[in-house]
Design an enzyme around this catalytic site. Structure first.
Site, PDB file in Angstrom:
ATOM      1  N   LYS A   1      23.506 -21.443  25.513  1.00 17.91           N
ATOM      2  CA  LYS A   1      22.176 -20.886  25.246  1.00 17.91           C
ATOM      3  C   LYS A   1      22.025 -19.557  25.973  1.00 17.91           C
ATOM      4  CE  LYS A   1      18.393 -23.438  24.985  1.00 17.91           C
ATOM      5  NZ  LYS A   1      17.326 -24.402  25.373  1.00 17.91           N
ATOM      6  N   CYS A   2      21.705 -18.532  25.208  1.00 23.43           N
ATOM      7  CA  CYS A   2      21.471 -17.207  25.779  1.00 23.43           C
ATOM      8  C   CYS A   2      20.080 -16.735  25.369  1.00 23.43           C
ATOM      9  CB  CYS A   2      22.495 -16.197  25.258  1.00 23.43           C
ATOM     10  SG  CYS A   2      24.198 -16.543  25.701  1.00 23.43           S
TER      11      CYS A   2
END
EC number: 2.2.1.2
Length: 222
Positions: A91-92
């Site tokens: 997750k960015c």
């Protein structure tokens, strides 16, 4: 439609998995913090070990979020997380630096989830950078008197228009109506707190009907 559970609690993940409807898990630093019993001694190694435990429970994508803001640091951290298990998704945050990291990961076969998405332009950028998933936060938009589900509808339309393969994960789900609306607009996935998953199965008329059936069943002889 796929159902992910939005939690870091192993007990909740196991309970949801037993229902036979769970397709994946999303976590974030806030959810991890909720399950840490001894914050002073919780290490990054402990965090990675916890993600591995989740992967051992669920046969599906498990999103683990980076905890830094610079692309180079996101990349280093993400590669370390991706090595934990083949199902780990990085997750960015959808920022300029996050986009750089997403592009790097997508070019190197590491799955990504663009998170903290609050506009259709952010979602479009995520797809163009090669994100596997995009997470619009409907509940947080609703909190500021904005229609969160309208954003989901816009993203689904844009992706359909251009054939993007990025899957839409409706996040910040607060109630069963969010799930229903997500399904109606064609979102690929809803990531749902365990409390809301349980609500999906409940209806007062079901309870009333069961009560009557059990009462009538009592007249039957063994």
């Amino acid at each position: 439609m796929k159902f992910f559970i939005d939690t870091a609690s192993l007990d909740e993940i196991k309970a949801a998995n037993e229902l036979g409807v769970l397709d994946g898990v999303t976590t974030n630093p806030s959810l991890i913090a909720k399950i840490v019993k001894d914050p002073a001694n919780f290490t990054y190694a402990d965090f990675k070990a916890h993600i591995k435990k989740i992967c051992d429970i669920v046969d599906g994508p498990v999103s683990a979020e980076v905890t830094t803001l610079k692309a180079e640091e996101m990349i280093a951290q993400g590669e370390e997380l991706a090595a934990i298990h083949e199902n780990v998704v990085i997750k960015c945050p959808l920022t300029v630096e996050g986009l750089k990291a997403i592009k790097h990961f997508s070019s190197n076969g590491i799955k990504t989830n663009a998170t903290l998405v609050f506009s259709p332009t952010q979602a479009l950028l995520a797809a163009k950078a090669g994100a596997d998933f995009v997470s619009p936060f409907v509940g947080r938009l609703d909190d500021i008197s904005t229609n969160g589900m309208e954003l989901v509808k816009q993203i689904v339309t844009i992706y359909d228009n251009y054939g993007y393969l990025t899957e839409v994960i409706v996040a910040s789900v607060r109630n069963p109506l969010h799930v229903v609306e997500s399904a109606m607009v064609g979102a690929d996935i809803a990531t749902i707190p365990y409390s809301v998953i349980k609500q999906l199965a409940n209806h007062p008329l079901t309870d009333k009907g069961l009560e009557k059936f059990m009462e009538d069943a009592g007249v039957m002889k063994p």
